[in-house]
Design a protein around this motif. Structure first.
Motif, PDB file in Angstrom:
ATOM      1  N   ALA A 148      25.748  33.862  46.410  1.00 34.96           N
ATOM      2  CA  ALA A 148      26.680  34.440  45.444  1.00 34.96           C
ATOM      3  C   ALA A 148      26.570  35.957  45.371  1.00 34.96           C
ATOM      4  O   ALA A 148      27.586  36.665  45.329  1.00 34.96           O
ATOM      5  CB  ALA A 148      26.444  33.825  44.070  1.00 34.96           C
ATOM      6  N   VAL A 149      25.344  36.490  45.340  1.00 39.78           N
ATOM      7  CA  VAL A 149      25.205  37.949  45.226  1.00 39.78           C
ATOM      8  C   VAL A 149      25.617  38.645  46.521  1.00 39.78           C
ATOM      9  O   VAL A 149      26.048  39.805  46.495  1.00 39.78           O
ATOM     10  CB  VAL A 149      23.767  38.366  44.838  1.00 39.78           C
ATOM     11  CG1 VAL A 149      23.448  37.925  43.431  1.00 39.78           C
ATOM     12  CG2 VAL A 149      22.732  37.836  45.815  1.00 39.78           C
ATOM     13  N   LEU A 150      25.521  37.941  47.644  1.00 37.08           N
ATOM     14  CA  LEU A 150      25.964  38.532  48.912  1.00 37.08           C
ATOM     15  C   LEU A 150      27.482  38.520  49.009  1.00 37.08           C
ATOM     16  O   LEU A 150      28.109  39.557  49.242  1.00 37.08           O
ATOM     17  CB  LEU A 150      25.351  37.759  50.081  1.00 37.08           C
ATOM     18  CG  LEU A 150      25.813  38.190  51.483  1.00 37.08           C
ATOM     19  CD1 LEU A 150      25.491  39.665  51.732  1.00 37.08           C
ATOM     20  CD2 LEU A 150      25.179  37.309  52.551  1.00 37.08           C
ATOM     21  N   VAL A 151      28.093  37.350  48.818  1.00 42.35           N
ATOM     22  CA  VAL A 151      29.546  37.246  48.923  1.00 42.35           C
ATOM     23  C   VAL A 151      30.227  38.067  47.832  1.00 42.35           C
ATOM     24  O   VAL A 151      31.253  38.713  48.069  1.00 42.35           O
ATOM     25  CB  VAL A 151      29.983  35.765  48.842  1.00 42.35           C
ATOM     26  CG1 VAL A 151      31.509  35.649  48.817  1.00 42.35           C
ATOM     27  CG2 VAL A 151      29.419  34.977  50.010  1.00 42.35           C
ATOM     28  N   ALA A 177      43.917  32.964  36.065  1.00 41.23           N
ATOM     29  CA  ALA A 177      43.475  33.819  37.170  1.00 41.23           C
ATOM     30  C   ALA A 177      44.494  34.919  37.368  1.00 41.23           C
ATOM     31  O   ALA A 177      45.693  34.711  37.181  1.00 41.23           O
ATOM     32  CB  ALA A 177      43.327  33.001  38.462  1.00 41.23           C
ATOM     33  N   THR A 178      44.043  36.101  37.749  1.00 42.49           N
ATOM     34  CA  THR A 178      44.962  37.187  37.977  1.00 42.49           C
ATOM     35  C   THR A 178      45.711  36.977  39.267  1.00 42.49           C
ATOM     36  O   THR A 178      45.256  36.270  40.167  1.00 42.49           O
ATOM     37  CB  THR A 178      44.197  38.522  38.037  1.00 42.49           C
ATOM     38  OG1 THR A 178      43.201  38.434  39.052  1.00 42.49           O
ATOM     39  CG2 THR A 178      43.539  38.833  36.715  1.00 42.49           C
ATOM     40  N   SER A 179      46.874  37.608  39.376  1.00 40.96           N
ATOM     41  CA  SER A 179      47.709  37.409  40.558  1.00 40.96           C
ATOM     42  C   SER A 179      47.159  38.186  41.735  1.00 40.96           C
ATOM     43  O   SER A 179      46.401  39.135  41.596  1.00 40.96           O
ATOM     44  CB  SER A 179      49.136  37.881  40.254  1.00 40.96           C
ATOM     45  OG  SER A 179      49.144  39.251  39.908  1.00 40.96           O
ATOM     46  N   GLY A 180      47.580  37.794  42.926  1.00 42.35           N
ATOM     47  CA  GLY A 180      47.230  38.526  44.129  1.00 42.35           C
ATOM     48  C   GLY A 180      45.912  38.138  44.749  1.00 42.35           C
ATOM     49  O   GLY A 180      45.483  38.729  45.723  1.00 42.35           O
ATOM     50  N   GLY A 181      45.229  37.147  44.227  1.00 42.13           N
ATOM     51  CA  GLY A 181      43.925  36.799  44.770  1.00 42.13           C
ATOM     52  C   GLY A 181      43.875  35.423  45.387  1.00 42.13           C
ATOM     53  O   GLY A 181      42.801  34.847  45.498  1.00 42.13           O
ATOM     54  N   ALA A 182      45.033  34.879  45.795  1.00 41.33           N
ATOM     55  CA  ALA A 182      45.068  33.510  46.299  1.00 41.33           C
ATOM     56  C   ALA A 182      44.267  33.360  47.587  1.00 41.33           C
ATOM     57  O   ALA A 182      43.439  32.457  47.716  1.00 41.33           O
ATOM     58  CB  ALA A 182      46.514  33.069  46.519  1.00 41.33           C
ATOM     59  N   ALA A 183      44.511  34.257  48.557  1.00 44.86           N
ATOM     60  CA  ALA A 183      43.806  34.162  49.838  1.00 44.86           C
ATOM     61  C   ALA A 183      42.312  34.352  49.652  1.00 44.86           C
ATOM     62  O   ALA A 183      41.497  33.609  50.208  1.00 44.86           O
ATOM     63  CB  ALA A 183      44.361  35.199  50.814  1.00 44.86           C
ATOM     64  N   GLN A 184      41.952  35.360  48.863  1.00 41.96           N
ATOM     65  CA  GLN A 184      40.535  35.606  48.603  1.00 41.96           C
ATOM     66  C   GLN A 184      39.917  34.429  47.871  1.00 41.96           C
ATOM     67  O   GLN A 184      38.781  34.043  48.143  1.00 41.96           O
ATOM     68  CB  GLN A 184      40.377  36.880  47.768  1.00 41.96           C
ATOM     69  CG  GLN A 184      38.933  37.201  47.425  1.00 41.96           C
ATOM     70  CD  GLN A 184      38.801  38.526  46.690  1.00 41.96           C
ATOM     71  OE1 GLN A 184      39.401  39.524  47.075  1.00 41.96           O
ATOM     72  NE2 GLN A 184      38.005  38.537  45.626  1.00 41.96           N
ATOM     73  N   GLY A 185      40.656  33.844  46.934  1.00 38.58           N
ATOM     74  CA  GLY A 185      40.147  32.688  46.197  1.00 38.58           C
ATOM     75  C   GLY A 185      39.895  31.499  47.103  1.00 38.58           C
ATOM     76  O   GLY A 185      38.894  30.795  46.944  1.00 38.58           O
ATOM     77  N   CYS A 186      40.796  31.275  48.067  1.00 37.63           N
ATOM     78  CA  CYS A 186      40.612  30.163  49.016  1.00 37.63           C
ATOM     79  C   CYS A 186      39.378  30.386  49.870  1.00 37.63           C
ATOM     80  O   CYS A 186      38.585  29.461  50.099  1.00 37.63           O
ATOM     81  CB  CYS A 186      41.848  30.014  49.899  1.00 37.63           C
ATOM     82  SG  CYS A 186      43.305  29.380  49.047  1.00 37.63           S
ATOM     83  N   LEU A 187      39.205  31.619  50.357  1.00 35.70           N
ATOM     84  CA  LEU A 187      38.041  31.925  51.186  1.00 35.70           C
ATOM     85  C   LEU A 187      36.755  31.752  50.396  1.00 35.70           C
ATOM     86  O   LEU A 187      35.779  31.168  50.884  1.00 35.70           O
ATOM     87  CB  LEU A 187      38.149  33.357  51.712  1.00 35.70           C
ATOM     88  CG  LEU A 187      36.977  33.859  52.569  1.00 35.70           C
ATOM     89  CD1 LEU A 187      36.797  32.974  53.793  1.00 35.70           C
ATOM     90  CD2 LEU A 187      37.196  35.313  52.974  1.00 35.70           C
ATOM     91  N   ALA A 246      36.320  29.824  47.830  1.00 31.84           N
ATOM     92  CA  ALA A 246      36.118  28.402  47.570  1.00 31.84           C
ATOM     93  C   ALA A 246      35.490  27.699  48.775  1.00 31.84           C
ATOM     94  O   ALA A 246      34.591  26.866  48.628  1.00 31.84           O
ATOM     95  CB  ALA A 246      37.451  27.746  47.209  1.00 31.84           C
ATOM     96  N   ILE A 247      35.961  28.051  49.975  1.00 34.03           N
ATOM     97  CA  ILE A 247      35.404  27.449  51.189  1.00 34.03           C
ATOM     98  C   ILE A 247      33.928  27.800  51.330  1.00 34.03           C
ATOM     99  O   ILE A 247      33.085  26.937  51.614  1.00 34.03           O
ATOM    100  CB  ILE A 247      36.191  27.917  52.426  1.00 34.03           C
ATOM    101  CG1 ILE A 247      37.616  27.343  52.391  1.00 34.03           C
ATOM    102  CG2 ILE A 247      35.488  27.488  53.714  1.00 34.03           C
ATOM    103  CD1 ILE A 247      38.516  27.888  53.473  1.00 34.03           C
ATOM    104  N   VAL A 248      33.615  29.081  51.125  1.00 38.30           N
ATOM    105  CA  VAL A 248      32.221  29.517  51.209  1.00 38.30           C
ATOM    106  C   VAL A 248      31.371  28.809  50.155  1.00 38.30           C
ATOM    107  O   VAL A 248      30.237  28.399  50.407  1.00 38.30           O
ATOM    108  CB  VAL A 248      32.126  31.048  51.036  1.00 38.30           C
ATOM    109  CG1 VAL A 248      30.677  31.491  50.939  1.00 38.30           C
ATOM    110  CG2 VAL A 248      32.816  31.753  52.195  1.00 38.30           C
TER     111      VAL A 248
END
Length: 239
Positions: A140-143, A161-171, A173-175
């Motif tokens: 968590a502290v690294l990512v 959740a704020t807008s514009g973070g969908a792609a980052q949120g998916c990544l 979540a996968i991590v």
């Protein structure tokens, strides 16, 4: 109690936020609900494996709460940048705060499960739980130093959740799903491979703890280096 060092000051500030910020309070409650439900169901239905999985899940979820901790600071993080707080101190202070907040919850959940007799092979489960917690904190502290994430605005809906973070949120979540499994799996295999003897179980616990602390140290150092190198840019990402 923590002292007055930069690490302790950061930790104390984040600990206060965990019970003063309604957004973080909701996250803390959501983090504990599902794993504790697993343990409760295991006690009622007498299914030992479910309780162990619940405790490990709680350790993982607790560690991963640090993933977007910077986002909850928001623009207020400018103070860290202006003062020139070393990145590793920022990371370690947040780790300390999360450990103080969630560590007792994880241990209490494990102790209750053990006392109720729904956790078989106590040392292997304890080994996996310890490693899962430290590994998740380190991840968590690294990512979080690369992807600070987003957070609901103060006073707003804590589930929003704020807008514009969908792609980052998916990544992220996968991590969050894959990372703890990959990091904990070797120790889980070792813990059950050595479960036949008392010496083996103790050795696995010691080795797992050292391994977990090593992962945490890597996360703190590497995440801190990222903050040192890109602090102004990261500040610009925080809304």
């Amino acid at each position: 109690l923590l002292g007055t060092s930069p690490v302790a000051t950061i930790a104390a500030r984040r600990i206060r936020a965990w019970y003063r910020d309604s957004r973080l309070v909701s996250i803390a409650l959501r983090t504990a609900v599902l794993p504790v439900f697993f343990v409760a169901q295991s006690i009622v239905m007498d299914t030992p494996g479910l309780a162990g999985a619940g405790v490990v899940s709680l350790a993982v979820f607790a560690g991963l709460t640090l993933m977007n901790d910077l986002a909850f600071d928001g623009p207020a993080w400018w103070l860290h940048v202006a003062v020139g707080v070393p990145g590793w101190q920022d990371r370690l202070g947040r780790v300390l705060a999360t450990t103080v907040v969630f560590g007792p919850v994880v241990l209490l959940t494990y102790a209750v499960s053990l006392a109720r007799g729904v956790v078989q092979s106590p040392l292997p489960w304890l080994t996996v739980t310890v490693v899962a917690f430290f590994a998740s904190l380190g991840l968590a502290v690294l990512v979080g130093a690369y992807l600070p994430g987003t957070a609901p605005r103060t006073g707003g809906n804590p589930f929003a959740a704020t807008s514009g973070g969908a792609a980052q949120g998916c990544l992220t979540a996968i991590v969050s799903f894959v990372g703890p499994v990959l990091l904990t799996a070797p120790v889980a295999v070792l813990a059950w491979a050595t479960a036949g003897t008392t010496v083996g179980r103790g050795a696995a616990l010691v080795a797992g703890t050292v391994y977990g602390l090593g992962l945490l140290a890597v996360g703190v150092v590497a995440g801190g280096a990222r903050l040192d190198a890109r602090a102004p840019e990261l500040l610009g990402q925080l809304e």
